[in-house]
Design a protein around this motif. Structure first.
Motif, short mmCIF file in Angstrom:
data_model
loop_
_atom_site.label_atom_id
_atom_site.label_comp_id
_atom_site.label_asym_id
_atom_site.label_seq_id
_atom_site.Cartn_x
_atom_site.Cartn_y
_atom_site.Cartn_z
N THR A 130 -9.74 -1.83 11.87
CA THR A 130 -8.39 -2.15 11.12
C THR A 130 -7.65 -3.08 12.09
O THR A 130 -6.83 -4.09 11.68
CB THR A 130 -7.95 -0.64 10.91
OG1 THR A 130 -8.76 0.43 10.43
CG2 THR A 130 -6.73 -0.87 10.21
N GLY B 114 0.88 -1.24 -0.06
CA GLY B 114 0.02 -0.19 0.18
C GLY B 114 0.92 1.05 -0.01
O GLY B 114 0.29 2.37 0.50
N THR C 7 -1.44 -6.05 -6.66
CA THR C 7 -2.37 -6.86 -5.81
C THR C 7 -2.95 -8.15 -6.52
O THR C 7 -3.57 -8.88 -5.64
CB THR C 7 -3.64 -6.11 -5.36
OG1 THR C 7 -4.23 -5.60 -6.55
CG2 THR C 7 -3.16 -5.03 -4.28
N VAL D 161 3.05 -2.22 6.24
CA VAL D 161 1.62 -2.07 5.74
C VAL D 161 1.32 -0.46 5.69
O VAL D 161 0.98 0.25 6.80
CB VAL D 161 0.70 -2.79 6.29
CG1 VAL D 161 -0.75 -2.33 5.78
CG2 VAL D 161 0.83 -4.14 6.28
N GLY E 204 2.32 -1.37 10.62
CA GLY E 204 1.59 -0.99 9.90
C GLY E 204 1.52 0.69 10.37
O GLY E 204 2.11 1.05 11.15
N GLN F 219 -5.52 -8.59 0.98
CA GLN F 219 -3.99 -8.82 0.86
C GLN F 219 -3.47 -9.21 2.31
O GLN F 219 -2.49 -9.88 1.99
CB GLN F 219 -3.46 -7.16 0.67
CG GLN F 219 -3.92 -6.64 -0.61
CD GLN F 219 -3.46 -7.65 -1.76
OE1 GLN F 219 -2.21 -8.01 -2.06
NE2 GLN F 219 -4.50 -7.84 -2.70
N LEU F 220 -3.89 -9.15 3.44
CA LEU F 220 -3.37 -9.68 4.62
C LEU F 220 -3.61 -10.95 4.58
O LEU F 220 -2.50 -11.73 4.70
CB LEU F 220 -3.91 -9.04 5.95
CG LEU F 220 -3.54 -7.56 6.28
CD1 LEU F 220 -4.23 -7.28 7.68
CD2 LEU F 220 -2.17 -7.33 6.23
N VAL G 259 -1.72 1.66 5.62
CA VAL G 259 -3.28 1.15 5.80
C VAL G 259 -3.89 1.95 4.53
O VAL G 259 -3.98 3.26 4.46
CB VAL G 259 -3.80 1.83 7.11
CG1 VAL G 259 -5.30 1.39 7.02
CG2 VAL G 259 -3.33 0.93 8.43
N PRO G 260 -4.60 1.21 3.70
CA PRO G 260 -5.37 1.57 2.62
C PRO G 260 -6.65 2.10 3.04
O PRO G 260 -7.27 2.01 4.07
CB PRO G 260 -5.59 0.49 1.77
CG PRO G 260 -5.81 -0.66 2.61
CD PRO G 260 -4.61 -0.35 3.67
N LEU H 89 -7.50 -4.22 2.65
CA LEU H 89 -6.63 -4.58 3.39
C LEU H 89 -6.70 -6.03 3.99
O LEU H 89 -5.69 -6.97 4.04
CB LEU H 89 -6.84 -3.65 4.82
CG LEU H 89 -5.95 -4.04 6.07
CD1 LEU H 89 -4.44 -3.62 5.66
CD2 LEU H 89 -6.30 -3.15 6.99
N GLU H 90 -7.85 -6.45 4.25
CA GLU H 90 -8.30 -7.73 4.52
C GLU H 90 -7.87 -8.87 3.37
O GLU H 90 -7.42 -9.93 3.88
CB GLU H 90 -9.75 -8.08 4.73
CG GLU H 90 -10.26 -9.26 5.01
CD GLU H 90 -11.71 -9.42 5.29
OE1 GLU H 90 -12.41 -10.29 6.23
OE2 GLU H 90 -12.53 -8.66 4.24
#
Length: 386
Positions: A155, A53, A103, A116, A144, A128-129, A118-119, A125-126
């Motif tokens: 988050t 991100g 991605t 990270v 992050g 990609q994690l 945070v987008p 985010l979910e």
């Protein structure tokens, strides 16, 4: 241009495309906070460092000077990727200093440091994690960063559920850090993305009601048909014949798909700067566009890849946010891009909130603007290339 000062040097950074009138910086206090923390804490950056991100490449441009064994950026944004490449080149980085992944690309097999940014999208985010978690090991350093207004309880719960116990730092310049300790025993469950749902039976476009559409994480309104798109679908042009039509800023491609289903001879181009969006549009067209039907799918800077005068119609629902900033800069660039790509007599059809005043911008760029439809919230406007 602005210069970001770090423990590894000072770097001149810009967004993409470069615009001397743009007052927005290519980094913010959260990037500074993270870089300062890594330097002050003596974080071991000698292994594989993955940055998720990194909006305009500020983090990897600084970190490449620390000479990690491998530095990887994972980004959904084509424009962000272009900015990263330009900033790295300006910093004198070697061409292979950073591995640039989207991605949609397979993630690295091992991650020693995961950083990270945070987008805006919690869904992205979910997703990609979940994708990166298998490469994390018990000694991975996970940090992050984001502005305070971007980091919510939800988050932190994502970091904790997918990666391990999580805490936050004190706020500095309205920015905060997220610290996560990897838990090898974590069982986050399956990745819920991409998400699929059936379009409502009252969707106002022939062929669309009841169709199941695919939405990759991060796509606008990924869990439902938004009201703006619904209004646009009710007011699309018809009788297009063999026209070449672009769905500019296509998102999941539902607008272009509606044209394809109603106009069997039309030639379709789906374009967006988001890799997730174009992946969604491609899947939806392949599923519902018709046997043997083809279309062009472009991840890029608007219509820049298309020759001037090559389009008959452009359909556009422009965003009016750039990350956390509210701006019409993206819409203005899209409108100008559409004018260049349209043939004489070709048309740009735009939907937008009434208060945005797009009719004024269209008249400035095209010399004309016509109201096609309106309700209490939205307007559909048409501008013709003269």
């Amino acid at each position: 241009m602005n210069r970001l000062s770090t423990s590894w040097g000072a770097f001149t950074l810009t967004r993409f495309p470069e615009d001397p009138r743009d007052q927005l910086r290519a980094w913010d206090a959260s990037d500074e906070y993270l870089l300062g923390h890594l330097a002050d804490g003596g974080t071991d950056l000698s292994g594989t460092v993955v940055v998720l991100g990194d909006r305009w490449g500020a983090l990897v441009t600084a970190l490449q000077a620390a000479d990690p064994a491998e530095l990887v950026q994972v980004s959904d944004s084509y424009l962000g990727g272009q900015a990263t490449s330009a900033n790295l080149a300006r910093a004198g980085a070697a061409p292979d200093a950073v591995r640039l992944l989207t991605t949609q690309d397979p993630p690295p097999e091992r991650i020693d440091v995961l950083l990270v940014r945070v987008p805006k999208s919690l869904a992205l985010l979910e997703d990609q994690l979940h994708r990166l978690a298998p490469a994390v090991h018990e000694n991975t350093v996970i940090v992050g960063t984001g502005m305070v207004k971007e980091i919510h309880t939800s988050t932190l719960k994502l970091f904790e559920r997918i990666l391990g116990p999580t805490r936050t730092s004190l706020a500095v310049k309205k920015a905060r850090l997220i610290h996560t300790t990897p838990d090898p025993a974590a069982a986050p469950g399956p990745n819920p993305w991409p998400h699929r749902y059936a379009l409502p039976e009252d969707t106002p476009a022939p062929g669309l009601p009841g169709l199941t559409v695919t939405n990759h994480a991060g796509v606008f309104c990924a869990d439902r048909l938004d009201i703006g798109t619904r209004f646009f679908l009710a007011n699309l042009p018809g009788g297009l014949g063999r026209a070449k039509v672009a769905d500019l800023g296509c998102g999941n491609g539902v607008v272009g798909l509606a044209v394809a289903l109603h106009e069997p001879e039309a030639e379709l181009v789906f374009t967006d700067e988001s890799h997730q969006a174009v992946a969604s549009a491609r899947e939806n067209f392949r599923a519902h566009g018709g046997a043997g039907r083809t279309a062009e799918f472009l991840v890029g800077d608007g219509l820049a890849a298309l020759p001037p005068g090559s389009l008959d119609l452009v359909l556009n629902n422009p965003p009016f946010h750039s990350h956390q900033a509210t701006t019409d800069r993206t819409a203005r660039r899209m409108f100008a891009d559409a004018r260049r790509a349209l043939r004489p007599g070709g048309e740009l059809w735009v939907i937008g909130n009434r208060h945005l005043g797009y009719h004024v911008t269209l008249r400035r760029i095209f010399g004309n603007s016509e109201l096609v439809a309106s309700d209490h919230k939205f307007v559909v406007l048409r501008a013709t290339r003269t």
